[in-house]
Write a protein that holds these residues in place. Structure first.
Motif, PDB file in Angstrom:
ATOM      1  N   TYR A 119       0.821  -1.212   0.000  1.00 21.16           N
ATOM      2  CA  TYR A 119       0.000   0.000   0.000  1.00 21.16           C
ATOM      3  C   TYR A 119       0.857   1.265   0.000  1.00 21.16           C
ATOM      4  CZ  TYR A 119      -3.566  -3.410   1.135  1.00 21.16           C
ATOM      5  OH  TYR A 119      -4.392  -4.502   1.103  1.00 21.16           O
ATOM      6  N   SER A 120       2.142   1.099  -0.166  1.00 21.11           N
ATOM      7  CA  SER A 120       3.052   2.238  -0.250  1.00 21.11           C
ATOM      8  C   SER A 120       2.566   3.237  -1.300  1.00 21.11           C
ATOM      9  CB  SER A 120       4.453   1.729  -0.631  1.00 21.11           C
ATOM     10  OG  SER A 120       5.180   2.690  -1.342  1.00 21.11           O
ATOM     11  N   ARG A 121       2.548   4.508  -0.941  1.00 22.01           N
ATOM     12  CA  ARG A 121       2.080   5.529  -1.890  1.00 22.01           C
ATOM     13  C   ARG A 121       3.105   5.753  -3.004  1.00 22.01           C
ATOM     14  NH1 ARG A 121      -2.394   8.199  -0.963  1.00 22.01           N
ATOM     15  NH2 ARG A 121      -1.695   9.872  -2.352  1.00 22.01           N
ATOM     16  N   GLY A 122       4.376   5.538  -2.700  1.00 30.19           N
ATOM     17  CA  GLY A 122       5.372   5.611  -3.762  1.00 30.19           C
ATOM     18  C   GLY A 122       5.122   4.559  -4.818  1.00 30.19           C
ATOM     19  N   PHE A 123       4.766   3.346  -4.369  1.00 26.57           N
ATOM     20  CA  PHE A 123       4.494   2.227  -5.268  1.00 26.57           C
ATOM     21  C   PHE A 123       3.183   2.439  -6.028  1.00 26.57           C
ATOM     22  CE2 PHE A 123       2.272  -1.931  -5.687  1.00 26.57           C
ATOM     23  CZ  PHE A 123       3.069  -2.489  -6.661  1.00 26.57           C
ATOM     24  N   ASN A 124       2.143   2.903  -5.343  1.00 26.76           N
ATOM     25  CA  ASN A 124       0.812   3.003  -5.948  1.00 26.76           C
ATOM     26  C   ASN A 124       0.595   4.270  -6.764  1.00 26.76           C
ATOM     27  OD1 ASN A 124      -1.223   0.742  -5.019  1.00 26.76           O
ATOM     28  ND2 ASN A 124       0.129   1.118  -3.279  1.00 26.76           N
ATOM     29  N   TYR A 125       1.176   5.383  -6.339  1.00 26.27           N
ATOM     30  CA  TYR A 125       0.862   6.662  -6.983  1.00 26.27           C
ATOM     31  C   TYR A 125       2.086   7.452  -7.436  1.00 26.27           C
ATOM     32  CZ  TYR A 125      -3.603   5.599  -4.781  1.00 26.27           C
ATOM     33  OH  TYR A 125      -4.765   4.972  -4.387  1.00 26.27           O
ATOM     34  N   GLY A 126       3.257   6.892  -7.250  1.00 24.00           N
ATOM     35  CA  GLY A 126       4.452   7.671  -7.569  1.00 24.00           C
ATOM     36  C   GLY A 126       4.600   8.871  -6.654  1.00 24.00           C
ATOM     37  N   ASP A 127       4.045   8.741  -5.445  1.00 25.27           N
ATOM     38  CA  ASP A 127       4.025   9.853  -4.492  1.00 25.27           C
ATOM     39  C   ASP A 127       5.309   9.833  -3.672  1.00 25.27           C
ATOM     40  OD1 ASP A 127       3.220  11.943  -2.922  1.00 25.27           O
ATOM     41  OD2 ASP A 127       1.540  10.899  -1.964  1.00 25.27           O
ATOM     42  N   ALA A 128       6.427  10.056  -4.350  1.00 22.32           N
ATOM     43  CA  ALA A 128       7.734   9.947  -3.696  1.00 22.32           C
ATOM     44  C   ALA A 128       8.754  10.800  -4.428  1.00 22.32           C
ATOM     45  CB  ALA A 128       8.193   8.487  -3.662  1.00 22.32           C
ATOM     46  N   LEU A 129       9.772  11.198  -3.687  1.00 23.41           N
ATOM     47  CA  LEU A 129      10.903  11.946  -4.217  1.00 23.41           C
ATOM     48  C   LEU A 129      12.175  11.189  -3.894  1.00 23.41           C
ATOM     49  CD1 LEU A 129       9.778  15.331  -2.681  1.00 23.41           C
ATOM     50  CD2 LEU A 129       9.861  14.906  -5.144  1.00 23.41           C
ATOM     51  N   PHE A 130      13.216  11.385  -4.694  1.00 22.19           N
ATOM     52  CA  PHE A 130      14.463  10.721  -4.339  1.00 22.19           C
ATOM     53  C   PHE A 130      15.665  11.557  -4.755  1.00 22.19           C
ATOM     54  CE2 PHE A 130      13.758   9.206  -8.651  1.00 22.19           C
ATOM     55  CZ  PHE A 130      15.025   9.107  -9.205  1.00 22.19           C
ATOM     56  N   GLU A 131      16.778  11.301  -4.092  1.00 19.81           N
ATOM     57  CA  GLU A 131      18.068  11.881  -4.420  1.00 19.81           C
ATOM     58  C   GLU A 131      19.039  10.736  -4.680  1.00 19.81           C
ATOM     59  OE1 GLU A 131      19.050  15.155  -4.653  1.00 19.81           O
ATOM     60  OE2 GLU A 131      16.947  15.745  -4.341  1.00 19.81           O
ATOM     61  N   THR A 132      19.761  10.811  -5.786  1.00 24.34           N
ATOM     62  CA  THR A 132      20.839   9.866  -6.073  1.00 24.34           C
ATOM     63  C   THR A 132      22.155  10.560  -5.743  1.00 24.34           C
ATOM     64  OG1 THR A 132      19.534   8.879  -7.846  1.00 24.34           O
ATOM     65  CG2 THR A 132      21.890   8.384  -7.800  1.00 24.34           C
ATOM     66  N   ILE A 133      22.942   9.958  -4.863  1.00 20.96           N
ATOM     67  CA  ILE A 133      24.101  10.615  -4.277  1.00 20.96           C
ATOM     68  C   ILE A 133      25.333   9.728  -4.450  1.00 20.96           C
ATOM     69  CG2 ILE A 133      25.037  11.604  -2.133  1.00 20.96           C
ATOM     70  CD1 ILE A 133      21.994  11.615  -1.186  1.00 20.96           C
ATOM     71  N   LYS A 134      26.445  10.340  -4.810  1.00 16.43           N
ATOM     72  CA  LYS A 134      27.699   9.597  -4.916  1.00 16.43           C
ATOM     73  C   LYS A 134      28.485   9.760  -3.621  1.00 16.43           C
ATOM     74  CE  LYS A 134      31.551   8.678  -8.045  1.00 16.43           C
ATOM     75  NZ  LYS A 134      32.070   8.844  -9.400  1.00 16.43           N
ATOM     76  N   THR A 135      29.008   8.631  -3.099  1.00 11.89           N
ATOM     77  CA  THR A 135      29.749   8.669  -1.834  1.00 11.89           C
ATOM     78  C   THR A 135      31.080   7.937  -1.976  1.00 11.89           C
ATOM     79  OG1 THR A 135      28.621   6.681  -1.022  1.00 11.89           O
ATOM     80  CG2 THR A 135      27.639   8.797  -0.447  1.00 11.89           C
ATOM     81  N   PRO A 136      32.125   8.619  -2.454  1.00 11.98           N
ATOM     82  CA  PRO A 136      33.444   7.981  -2.514  1.00 11.98           C
ATOM     83  C   PRO A 136      34.075   7.918  -1.122  1.00 11.98           C
ATOM     84  CG  PRO A 136      33.553  10.217  -3.356  1.00 11.98           C
ATOM     85  CD  PRO A 136      32.115   9.950  -3.039  1.00 11.98           C
TER      86      PRO A 136
END
Length: 280
Positions: free
Chosen positions: A18-35
């Motif tokens: 029932y995750s809203r990210g899964f059901n509605y795309g109701d999510a934000l994200f950051e892709t981060i590089k960590t050397p």
């Protein structure tokens, strides 16, 4: 191992259907590089995430400070034994489950994942790299299109199109038929001494690496940075085209249709980017 709301869980842990990210795309994200445990450009990632949450009308928890989230990223790296390696970290924030299109509330969950990558810093990409336009669908230039949400249907379909046509990437157009970005990053076009990148109002992603490159070019007297709309006709007249994102850094384009491009300026900018990182 993943970090779900400060809990370190096994990577195969089941999240709610029932995750809203899964059901509605109701999510934000950051892709981060960590050397080696260093969270690159963290301040820019953090403030972009906070601004995006406000635009999405998500409630920002009181403990979502820059220090708290950075600490959670480092705990996730430690749990995966990635403090002495380079990793791609994904920090996802989704509205808590409940409701249909209209949510029951605006509180959020967060999930942090980390995967090892081979490149510690940014290396110059000297290989053949061909792009073309993706014209099956267009992006409507609104404030929402500038956010890094998990509703990425155009990027998915465009990536399949690129693979089917033996392309390395595609450039995406907005509804005004302007080039706004690549499938996986922002785009820059060089002609003579002018480096041009689409403005945010055209609907491109408000990229963290885009911001770094704009700052770097502004400090080089020989070149001018311009944020202005790019027509597809300009691509074949360009001296160089390159794509930017925080994982790869700068990816030079070598071919667009019948036109081939040089890579000298993108190589010089990559060197300056690495110097900036070392000094930060």
């Amino acid at each position: 191992m993943i970090n779900f709301n400060e809990q370190i869980l096994e990577s195969d842990s089941k999240l709610s259907i029932y995750s809203r990210g899964f059901n509605y795309g109701d999510a934000l994200f950051e892709t981060i590089k960590t050397p080696y445990g260093k969270v690159l450009f963290w301040e820019d990632h953090y403030f972009r995430l906070m601004a995006s949450m406000r635009i999405m009308r998500m409630e920002i928890p009181m403990n979502f400070t820059m220090e708290f989230l950075e600490d959670q990223i480092k705990k996730t790296l430690a749990a995966n034994k990635l403090e002495q390696a380079s990793a791609r970290v994904k920090l996802l924030v989704q509205r808590n489950e409940g409701g249909l299109y209209l949510p029951d509330n605006n509180t959020v969950d967060f999930i942090i994942t980390a995967q090892i990558i081979q490149e510690d810093f940014y290396l110059f990409k000297d290989e053949f790299y061909e792009v073309d336009l993706f014209k099956d669908y267009y992006i409507s230039p609104t404030l929402l299109s500038t956010l890094k949400t998990n509703n990425k249907a155009i990027n998915v379909v465009g990536s399949i199109y690129a693979k089917e046509n033996n392309l390395n990437n595609c450039l995406v157009l907005n509804t005004n038929k302007h080039v706004i970005e690549a499938l996986n990053g922002n785009v820059f076009v060089l002609k003579d001494n002018v480096i041009k990148t689409p403005p945010i109002i055209d609907g491109c992603l408000k990229g963290v690496m885009r911001k770094q490159l704009i700052e770097i070019v502004k400090a080089i007297p020989e070149y001018e940075i311009v944020e202005a709309s790019i027509s597809p006709f300009e691509l074949q007249k360009a001296d160089e085209i390159f794509i930017t994102n925080v994982i790869v850094g700068i990816q030079p384009v070598t071919k667009y249709r019948k036109k081939t491009f040089s890579k000298e300026v993108s190589k010089m900018l990559l060197q300056k980017l690495n110097v900036k990182i070392r000094l930060s």
